[in-house]
Design a protein around this motif. Sequence first.
Motif, PDB file in Angstrom:
ATOM      1  N   TYR A   1       0.857  -1.193   0.000  1.00 20.84           N
ATOM      2  CA  TYR A   1       0.000   0.000   0.000  1.00 20.84           C
ATOM      3  C   TYR A   1       0.886   1.234   0.000  1.00 20.84           C
ATOM      4  N   THR A   2       0.813   2.034  -1.075  1.00 22.39           N
ATOM      5  CA  THR A   2       1.695   3.198  -1.142  1.00 22.39           C
ATOM      6  C   THR A   2       0.991   4.375  -1.823  1.00 22.39           C
ATOM      7  N   ALA A   3       1.754   5.409  -2.179  1.00 18.73           N
ATOM      8  CA  ALA A   3       1.158   6.639  -2.721  1.00 18.73           C
ATOM      9  C   ALA A   3       1.554   6.849  -4.185  1.00 18.73           C
ATOM     10  N   PRO A   4       0.692   7.495  -4.960  1.00 19.72           N
ATOM     11  CA  PRO A   4       0.985   7.754  -6.372  1.00 19.72           C
ATOM     12  C   PRO A   4       2.317   8.464  -6.606  1.00 19.72           C
ATOM     13  N   THR A   5       2.678   9.394  -5.727  1.00 21.77           N
ATOM     14  CA  THR A   5       3.954  10.092  -5.895  1.00 21.77           C
ATOM     15  C   THR A   5       5.109   9.113  -5.976  1.00 21.77           C
ATOM     16  N   ALA A   6       5.101   8.145  -5.090  1.00 29.45           N
ATOM     17  CA  ALA A   6       6.170   7.151  -5.076  1.00 29.45           C
ATOM     18  C   ALA A   6       6.135   6.337  -6.368  1.00 29.45           C
ATOM     19  N   ILE A   7       4.944   5.955  -6.789  1.00 27.35           N
ATOM     20  CA  ILE A   7       4.829   5.162  -8.013  1.00 27.35           C
ATOM     21  C   ILE A   7       5.391   5.944  -9.205  1.00 27.35           C
ATOM     22  N   ARG A   8       5.025   7.237  -9.273  1.00 25.24           N
ATOM     23  CA  ARG A   8       5.516   8.043 -10.397  1.00 25.24           C
ATOM     24  C   ARG A   8       7.033   8.226 -10.344  1.00 25.24           C
ATOM     25  N   MET A   9       7.563   8.313  -9.130  1.00 30.43           N
ATOM     26  CA  MET A   9       9.017   8.435  -8.991  1.00 30.43           C
ATOM     27  C   MET A   9       9.705   7.171  -9.512  1.00 30.43           C
TER      28      MET A   9
END
Length: 631
Positions: free
Chosen positions: A356-364
């Motif tokens: 479970y994580t955040a979109p910012t991390a995914i985009r990074m």
Amino acid sequence: MSEEKLDSLLHLGTIIKPPEEFVRNANVKNYEEEYKKFLDNPEEFWAKVADELFWYEKWDKVLEWNLPYAKWFVNGKTNITVNALDRHVKNGRKNKVAFFWEDEFGNEKVVTYGSLYTLVNKLANALKNAGIKKGDRVVIYMPLVVEQVAAMLACARIGAVHSVVYAGFSVPALRHRIEDAQAKMVITADMTIRRGRAIPLKQIVDEAVRGLDNVEKVVVLRRLKPKVDLIGEKEIDFYEFIKDADTYCEPEVMDSEDPLFMLYTSGSTGKPKGVIHTTGGYMVGTYYSMKTVFDLKEDDIYWCTADPGWITGHSYIVYGPLVAGATQVLAEGAPNYPDFGRWWSLIEKYGVTIFYTAPTAIRMFMRAGEHWPEKYDLSSLRLLGSVGEPINPEAWMWYFRVIGKERCPIVDTWWQTETGAVMITTIDGLPMKPGRAGKPVPGVVADVVDKEGNPVEPNKGGFLVVRNPWPSMMRTIHKNKEKYESYWNTIPGCYFAGDVATKDEDGYIMILGRADDVINVSGHRIGTMEVESALVSHPSVAEAAVIGKPDPVKGERIKAFVILKEGESPSEELVNSLKKHVRTELGALAVPSEIEFVDKLPKTRSGKIMRRVLKAKELGMDPGDLSTLED
Ligand code: WTA
């Protein structure tokens, strides 16, 4: 139209069915059926969930609703730590791992439910011995370590109200929270680790508590060698503090509606507000979502990458997963240090099943390249989650394909500090539409409406509201009843979340962003007014206005327009000085990435800055109605 935009639109039409095997084994196999069970009899529905947990005394009534004030599980008596710890220790989970913790250097700790239980009990007794009683406030300002989780639970054990402050906030921000809550104690650490460096925390606390008589004690977890000095009589070492405390602390019998914690969050006006959550409803709501939204099973290895300093950590690291008896990964430090493989290596190492994580991390990670996750075996994963900001369809597809290997459903969970638990997503079995969070979870009646509360037509923009009370809803705002009531009276009879959204023909809700002056930077809420006040407190600044601009990685970034005082002139140096100032006043999260010096700001005739006009100009959009503009 740019290629990126086109791609985004194409993906928006995509519908992806969850894998059959997943649905066959899911805790909730049929969303529509589960939702209907709730609609048919909401109170019975929630009573059944609550019945799975331990209560000293059952409730007389499931819900007492006097809009906008709710009481859930009325007169029920429980203690959330008995459900999060004692229940497991007594029922065969004593040696089950609660946390696999590690830091950036690979230092590891394995904490079982049994050892967490002992740590929490000892700390709870130490708090009691130090004079902390039910209802007293304790501020926790700590890194992502097991002791932070234990500190929260120890407060809950004795009925003290914790207020966790994310360890990235600076002195004034921390001081405001300590003062506003009149906290009797602060629990902190000497440092936190980020990118291989120790970032000092204790100095920040030392400054933040200076002269505050309400703070009687500061408990310091000392990790550095040699150990940092403790100053004065107020300060005590964490392990010294608990050393002689008994290993069992009788839990405080808590009423359902006794406050469990407060957590500050940014709004569009003034200083951050202390959102208050209570015991019974919050416990039942977060527990239910662990089982349904995250489909938690006995053997899962669950990893939520948030920090307990945010609501996501409260509900989905501390309370939800522990009440549900989960085994979790807890990793201190940056996601991409020492390299972009860190998170994926941890998934492989611990065999993480739910991530479970955040979109910012995914985009990074998207930018860093697929070769990083490809180096690791991610086949243990079975469910992925996203939270904190809208996830754009490209990032959704990347997450689905590269991390989940098209095997794992994604739950894009919409919720807020105020809602306590997930409100909108695609629960097990519901087809997914990349970019659209999904449908209200059972227990929630959500809608997209106009100012009067009338539903808008499908695919038209409107305000996101909830039409009914739900167990994990906030009960009030600390010392600010009006503010609390404003959530429920802005749009008649509905809870107004502050977001704009659209709903398609199938009832799928897509969150478009905030309707107010809150900027969402990397999933963190930042009030424009807070940043403006920080800027204006700089000696060179006369006036400031702040807006959010789209950012390909962070979702939004902060841009500030600044009018300088007479005699001051723009310079590179001044830009840096302003950024540094905001960092000191608020913390790194709130630092504008762009500062533009201007002579004038658009204002209404009554003198209010029209940020909307600035934003439209900045983005080359139509500024809309300008009739109130001064000139
Ligand atoms: C935004 C975080 C789109 C939204 C749990 C909300 C989202 C605010 C999503 C709450 C999502 C959160 N899709 N937007 N899945 N989740 N948001 O209080 O604007 O830190 O109002 O709670 O984040 O932020 P908060």
